[in-house]
Design a protein around this motif. Structure first.
Motif, short mmCIF file in Angstrom:
data_model
loop_
_atom_site.label_atom_id
_atom_site.label_comp_id
_atom_site.label_asym_id
_atom_site.label_seq_id
_atom_site.Cartn_x
_atom_site.Cartn_y
_atom_site.Cartn_z
N GLN A 161 -3.31 80.91 38.89
CA GLN A 161 -4.08 79.54 39.07
C GLN A 161 -3.45 78.59 38.70
N ASN A 162 -3.57 77.36 39.47
CA ASN A 162 -3.01 75.95 38.93
C ASN A 162 -4.11 75.19 38.87
N CYS A 163 -4.48 74.82 37.86
CA CYS A 163 -5.60 73.94 37.50
C CYS A 163 -5.31 72.48 37.22
N THR A 164 -5.70 71.47 37.40
CA THR A 164 -5.05 70.32 36.84
C THR A 164 -6.26 69.55 36.16
N LEU A 165 -5.73 68.81 34.80
CA LEU A 165 -6.42 68.11 34.39
C LEU A 165 -5.99 66.60 34.40
N THR A 166 -6.44 65.65 35.02
CA THR A 166 -5.79 64.28 35.40
C THR A 166 -6.68 63.35 34.58
N PHE A 167 -5.92 62.49 33.74
CA PHE A 167 -6.55 61.57 32.87
C PHE A 167 -6.15 59.95 33.31
N ARG A 168 -7.18 59.42 33.24
CA ARG A 168 -7.11 58.05 33.84
C ARG A 168 -8.27 57.14 33.34
N SER A 169 -7.98 55.70 33.38
CA SER A 169 -8.83 54.86 32.65
C SER A 169 -9.72 54.48 34.15
N VAL A 206 2.56 74.08 31.35
CA VAL A 206 1.73 73.01 31.40
C VAL A 206 2.60 71.75 31.73
N PRO A 207 3.09 71.88 32.84
CA PRO A 207 3.75 70.77 33.39
C PRO A 207 2.85 69.61 33.64
N SER A 208 3.48 68.11 33.46
CA SER A 208 2.68 67.19 33.64
C SER A 208 3.62 66.00 34.49
N ARG A 209 2.77 65.05 34.89
CA ARG A 209 3.52 63.91 35.83
C ARG A 209 2.71 62.62 35.72
N TYR A 210 3.31 61.68 35.84
CA TYR A 210 2.67 60.13 35.71
C TYR A 210 2.73 59.54 37.05
N TRP A 211 1.41 59.24 37.55
CA TRP A 211 1.50 58.51 38.87
C TRP A 211 0.84 57.04 38.94
N HIS A 212 0.46 56.66 40.06
CA HIS A 212 -0.23 55.53 40.36
C HIS A 212 -1.18 55.60 41.34
N LEU A 213 -2.41 55.25 41.36
CA LEU A 213 -3.45 55.30 42.60
C LEU A 213 -3.80 53.97 42.89
N ARG A 214 -3.56 53.60 44.08
CA ARG A 214 -3.84 52.23 44.45
C ARG A 214 -5.35 52.16 44.92
N LEU A 215 -6.24 51.37 44.54
CA LEU A 215 -7.42 51.29 45.11
C LEU A 215 -8.14 49.96 44.73
N ASP A 216 -8.69 49.28 45.89
CA ASP A 216 -9.00 47.94 45.81
C ASP A 216 -7.95 46.91 45.30
N ASP A 217 -6.80 47.10 45.93
CA ASP A 217 -5.52 46.32 45.68
C ASP A 217 -5.38 46.23 44.26
N ARG A 218 -5.52 47.37 43.54
CA ARG A 218 -5.30 47.42 42.11
C ARG A 218 -4.69 49.00 41.82
N ASP A 219 -3.82 49.09 40.94
CA ASP A 219 -3.05 50.03 40.53
C ASP A 219 -3.78 50.67 39.38
N TYR A 220 -4.02 52.06 39.47
CA TYR A 220 -4.46 52.74 38.20
C TYR A 220 -3.47 53.87 37.75
N ALA A 221 -3.33 53.77 36.42
CA ALA A 221 -2.27 54.95 35.95
C ALA A 221 -3.11 56.16 35.69
N HIS A 222 -2.44 57.17 36.16
CA HIS A 222 -2.74 58.63 36.04
C HIS A 222 -1.76 59.24 35.40
N ILE A 223 -2.35 60.22 34.51
CA ILE A 223 -1.27 61.32 33.83
C ILE A 223 -2.03 62.64 34.19
#
Length: 465
Positions: A161-169, A206-223
């Protein structure tokens, strides 16, 4: 006089002031830091500079995997570390204090959430955070996370199984709150020291990665943390697969029972009934999923279908065997009755012919009596009398007895030959049915081997993926 009175009254007041305890350095520091602190304001002097949140995660255990609701319950040790520019002090002014604990409700705390969060777990409440003199805030707390996960149970019990835990503001964009890892990604991925390794699940990485999600012309940080776990299949192999394999082996061995014995059908029916009871009792051990049937469910269904096929083959062979035996017996009785009727009609003709000959013969003692040879078709009898002279009266008395004896001997011989032919025909038919049974057994064994090989290849491919 007045001075004496003033000195007398002022002396107890001075003693009371001297006896009052001084406020501790820790208390003074806490009051100093929180006197003008606003917990609703992001703690930066320059509002254009984002607050950097360091995140660290340690997986402790996998508590539950629910395939029906596609939820996974995990226990993690979660750390948030950031710098609060409003919580800075000089340790020398406060008795050398370099670190204190403050209430998490009294200061600003980042609004970080887990995107896959679906339910509130039984997490202990930790109401305090640690703050050092440089303004670094450490929020360490254990969390029981009930998160949504795309569970793939097709290869159960050899599944991964590959389950994700995504942290964001939840509210702040990357220009206000940015995220980063406290430790290196390699160190977090290979950290298995705190994981409870004695349960059903084995932690792979437990690999991890950092990425951005663009929503309403604003970028949100995700780990995003990918929790890779693998199920230990030993319990399910012992309780599910091995008993099923044993029943299938017994079912295959049951082909060695003779097809003309009545125990084969009873034995195979007992195996099918036992397998059905076995499946019903172990339904709770199977993972419940509404999207895709696990491979082990297909295995049990096909095994039951093979048991039914085996029973049907045995029923067909036994039915074919006994149906032909009945027909042979009916044909034998009909042939015997037909031959008896022919013998009786032939006897009547012999009686009429003999009486005609006797009546038409002149009564002279010097006439040689007529010798009658009764030869049924396919048989030869030599009933010629001896060469001595017989009287006509003796011939007339012995002829009916000889005719009845001849009929009985012919009927008995026909009956014995018919029984021998029936036995030979029945033996040939039993041999033919045995050959059909062996052919069907080979076909059944071929299907079983092909199915088992395919199942093992699928399990191997899924477990190694």
């Amino acid at each position: 006089m007045i001075d004496l009175l003033l000195d007398f009254h002022s002396a107890p007041l001075a003693e009371q002031v001297a006896d009052k305890p001084k406020r501790s350095a820790l208390n003074q520091l806490t009051r100093t830091l929180l006197r003008k602190y606003d917990c609703g304001v992001r703690p930066v002097q320059n509002w254009t500079r984002p607050t950097l949140i360091h995140i660290d995660l340690i997986l402790q255990s996998v508590l539950d995997v629910d395939g029906k609701t596609q939820q996974v319950t995990t226990s993690i040790w979660y750390r948030q570390i950031w710098t609060d520019e409003f919580l800075v002090w000089d340790p020398e002014e406060f008795d050398g204090i370099t670190e204190i604990s403050l209430s998490s409700d009294a200061i600003w705390v980042p609004d970080l959430i887990i995107s896959e969060f679906v339910d509130v777990g039984e997490s202990p409440a930790i109401p305090y955070v640690y703050v050092n003199s440089s303004g670094m805030v450490k929020n360490n707390k254990p969390i029981q996370v009930v998160s949504a996960c795309d569970l793939e149970l097709y290869a159960f019990p050899f599944d991964k199984q590959n389950c994700t835990l995504t942290f964001r503001s939840w509210l702040h964009s990357v220009n206000e709150v940015n995220l980063t890892l406290w430790r290196s990604a390699e160190e977090i991925a290979n950290d298995q020291k705190s994981f409870m390794d004695d349960g059903e699940w084995e932690l792979l990485s437990v690999p991890s990665r950092y990425w951005h999600l663009r929503l309403d012309d604003r970028d949100y940080a995700h780990i995003q943390f990918n929790v890779l776990i693998r199920r230990r299949p030993l319990l399910y192999v012992v309780s599910l697969l091995i008993p099923s394999i044993f029943l299938m082996v017994v079912d295959v061995i049951s082909f060695y029972l003779p097809p003309n014995s009545g125990t084969r059908i009873t034995f195979k029916t007992s195996i099918l009934l036992g397998y059905t009871v076995f499946r019903v009792n172990l339904m709770n051990e199977m993972p419940a999923t509404a999207i895709r049937t696990p491979l082990i469910g297909v295995f049990f269904a096909v095994c039951m279908a093979l048991l039914v096929l085996n029973l049907s083959i045995s029923i067909f062979v036994v039915k074919l065997l006994h149906h032909n035996e009945k027909e042979v017996k009916e044909m034998s009785v009909s042939a015997c009755l037909l031959d008896n009727n022919k013998i009786l009609s032939l006897g009547k003709k012999i009686d009429m012919f003999s009486s005609t000959l006797i009546c038409s013969t002149p009564s002279s003692p010097f006439i040689t009596p007529l010798t009658v040879h009764v030869v049924p078709p396919g048989y030869e009898f030599d009933l010629a009398p001896e060469e001595d002279l017989l009287s006509l009266s003796e011939l007339q008395e012995s002829a009916p007895r000889l005719e009845r004896l001849l009929q009985e001997v012919v009927a008995l011989r026909l009956y014995l030959q018919e029984g021998e032919s029936d036995d030979l025909a029945q033996a040939d038919w039993v041999a033919l049915c045995c050959k059909v049974d062996i052919l069907l057994f080979r076909v059944y064994l071929f299907i079983l081997v092909v199915y088992t090989s395919t199942l093992l290849l699928l399990w191997a491919s899924w477990s190694s993926a």
